[in-house]
Design a protein around this motif. Structure first.
Motif, short mmCIF file in Angstrom:
data_model
loop_
_atom_site.label_atom_id
_atom_site.label_comp_id
_atom_site.label_asym_id
_atom_site.label_seq_id
_atom_site.Cartn_x
_atom_site.Cartn_y
_atom_site.Cartn_z
N PRO A 68 0.84 -1.20 0.00
CA PRO A 68 0.00 0.00 0.00
C PRO A 68 0.88 1.25 0.00
CG PRO A 68 -0.80 -1.58 1.61
CD PRO A 68 0.53 -2.09 1.14
N SER A 69 0.57 2.16 -0.91
CA SER A 69 1.34 3.40 -1.01
C SER A 69 0.46 4.47 -1.61
CB SER A 69 2.59 3.20 -1.88
OG SER A 69 2.23 2.91 -3.23
N ALA A 70 0.96 5.70 -1.63
CA ALA A 70 0.18 6.80 -2.18
C ALA A 70 -0.06 6.64 -3.67
CB ALA A 70 0.88 8.13 -1.91
N ASN A 71 0.92 6.09 -4.39
CA ASN A 71 0.76 5.88 -5.83
C ASN A 71 1.15 4.45 -6.18
OD1 ASN A 71 0.59 5.98 -8.60
ND2 ASN A 71 2.37 7.31 -8.89
N PRO A 72 0.25 3.49 -5.96
CA PRO A 72 0.57 2.08 -6.19
C PRO A 72 0.72 1.71 -7.67
CG PRO A 72 -1.73 2.32 -5.63
CD PRO A 72 -1.10 3.67 -5.41
N LEU A 77 -6.02 7.65 -5.47
CA LEU A 77 -6.44 8.10 -6.80
C LEU A 77 -5.91 9.50 -7.09
CD1 LEU A 77 -8.06 7.51 -9.37
CD2 LEU A 77 -10.00 8.65 -8.27
N GLN A 78 -5.95 10.38 -6.12
CA GLN A 78 -5.45 11.74 -6.31
C GLN A 78 -3.97 11.72 -6.70
OE1 GLN A 78 -6.38 13.40 -2.50
NE2 GLN A 78 -8.57 13.57 -2.95
N ASN A 79 -3.20 10.86 -6.05
CA ASN A 79 -1.77 10.76 -6.36
C ASN A 79 -1.54 10.12 -7.72
OD1 ASN A 79 0.28 11.54 -4.05
ND2 ASN A 79 -1.57 10.76 -3.05
N ILE A 80 -2.36 9.14 -8.07
CA ILE A 80 -2.24 8.52 -9.39
C ILE A 80 -2.53 9.55 -10.48
CG2 ILE A 80 -3.29 6.82 -10.95
CD1 ILE A 80 -3.81 5.11 -8.38
N SER A 119 0.87 9.53 -12.22
CA SER A 119 0.90 8.44 -13.20
C SER A 119 -0.47 8.26 -13.86
CB SER A 119 1.32 7.13 -12.53
OG SER A 119 2.50 7.27 -11.79
N PRO A 120 -1.08 9.32 -14.34
CA PRO A 120 -2.46 9.21 -14.85
C PRO A 120 -2.62 8.23 -16.00
CG PRO A 120 -1.46 11.28 -15.55
CD PRO A 120 -0.55 10.68 -14.51
N GLU A 121 -1.59 8.11 -16.85
CA GLU A 121 -1.69 7.22 -18.01
C GLU A 121 -1.86 5.76 -17.61
OE1 GLU A 121 2.52 7.18 -16.70
OE2 GLU A 121 0.99 8.74 -16.96
N LYS A 122 -1.45 5.42 -16.38
CA LYS A 122 -1.56 4.04 -15.93
C LYS A 122 -3.02 3.60 -15.77
CE LYS A 122 2.95 3.66 -15.33
NZ LYS A 122 3.79 2.74 -16.11
N LEU A 123 -3.93 4.55 -15.59
CA LEU A 123 -5.33 4.19 -15.41
C LEU A 123 -5.90 3.52 -16.65
CD1 LEU A 123 -6.65 7.36 -13.54
CD2 LEU A 123 -6.35 5.06 -12.59
N ASN A 124 -5.32 3.80 -17.82
CA ASN A 124 -5.81 3.18 -19.05
C ASN A 124 -5.42 1.70 -19.15
OD1 ASN A 124 -7.20 5.38 -20.17
ND2 ASN A 124 -5.29 6.28 -20.91
N LEU A 125 -4.59 1.23 -18.22
CA LEU A 125 -4.25 -0.19 -18.19
C LEU A 125 -5.28 -1.00 -17.40
CD1 LEU A 125 -0.40 0.05 -17.52
CD2 LEU A 125 -1.49 -0.72 -19.63
N ILE A 126 -6.22 -0.31 -16.75
CA ILE A 126 -7.19 -0.97 -15.88
C ILE A 126 -8.58 -0.90 -16.50
CG2 ILE A 126 -8.13 -1.08 -13.56
CD1 ILE A 126 -5.69 0.42 -12.57
N ASP A 127 -9.29 -2.02 -16.48
CA ASP A 127 -10.64 -2.04 -17.03
C ASP A 127 -11.63 -1.36 -16.10
OD1 ASP A 127 -12.62 -3.24 -19.08
OD2 ASP A 127 -13.43 -3.88 -17.15
N THR A 128 -11.62 -1.73 -14.81
CA THR A 128 -12.59 -1.21 -13.85
C THR A 128 -11.90 -0.85 -12.55
OG1 THR A 128 -14.35 -2.60 -14.77
CG2 THR A 128 -14.72 -1.68 -12.58
N ILE A 129 -12.19 0.34 -12.03
CA ILE A 129 -11.68 0.73 -10.72
C ILE A 129 -12.83 1.17 -9.82
CG2 ILE A 129 -9.45 1.44 -11.65
CD1 ILE A 129 -10.29 4.34 -11.20
#
Length: 215
Positions: A121-125, A143-146, A150-160
């Motif tokens: 667990p971390s601020a930006n996992p 989420l705020q830290n992501i 690292s906002p582009e990483k969210l496109n690697l995830i289908d559902t959050i």
């Protein structure tokens, strides 16, 4: 994945005993997180009837509660059905195991027979994420830290799903440009994590929470 990755656990092909053995062999620096994971899995595998849960203290003094095994299974099944989780899916787990949200991610993986990426667990996992993920859960702080780093990483995830406290409006606005399906969850320790969700992107921003089938 970078050094924050503890391990990829495979509940689709491995028994809980095999997963525990793999965790015991881990060289991760986060010994406490590994120990907590092993203890929960050992308790689960022993058919322990009651599980201790500590409330977060968000709405009052933190307290200890106990829930029976069937209640955890029912909660996990509702999430599995709601988000159509299947055997072989990859779940991303970066929540503290001291609270119910972290415990429920393990239960969902066990019940649905998925793979599970276990991360400190971390601020930006998502900082070092480089593979596709089917389902992940984050706190608003994560989420705020992501979104900031690292906002582009969210496109690697289908559902959050995002839960634990209220999500700020700026983060909600920022989510509109991403491919992932994002939901704010509503729940608490007393309800074994979420019992309602609200779509955050690719929908009417003024839409309200919907109670999940089964509650």
């Amino acid at each position: 994945m970078g050094e924050d990755l503890i391990m990829l656990l495979n509940f689709e092909s491995d028994s809980i005993e095999e997963v525990i053995i793999k965790l015991k062999k881990s060289s991760s620096a986060s010994k406490e997180y590994i120990s907590s994971s092993i203890q929960f899995l050992m308790d689960w595998n022993s058919a322990k009837p009651l599980f201790k849960v500590m409330s977060s203290g968000t709405t009052g003094k933190a307290k200890e509660m106990h829930f029976d095994r069937d209640s955890l299974v029912r909660s996990a099944m509702i999430t599995i059905k709601t988000f159509d989780l299947k055997a072989g899916n990859v779940l991303f787990h970066a929540l503290p195991l001291s609270f119910i949200a972290g415990k429920m991610m393990l239960v969902r993986a066990i019940i649905a027979k998925t793979k599970l990426i276990l991360v400190n667990p971390s601020a930006n996992p998502l900082e070092d994420l480089d593979i596709k993920i089917d389902f992940a859960a984050f706190t608003p702080h994560q989420l705020q830290n992501i979104l900031s780093n690292s906002p582009e990483k969210l496109n690697l995830i289908d559902t959050i799903i995002i839960g634990g406290s209220k999500l700020d409006s700026l983060s909600e606005i920022k989510l509109q440009v991403f491919d992932c399906k994002a939901y704010e969850s509503f729940g608490m320790s007393e309800t074994l994590t979420h019992f309602a969700i609200r779509k955050l992107n690719k929908s009417d921003l003024n839409s309200g929470f919907e109670v999940l089938n089964g509650f």
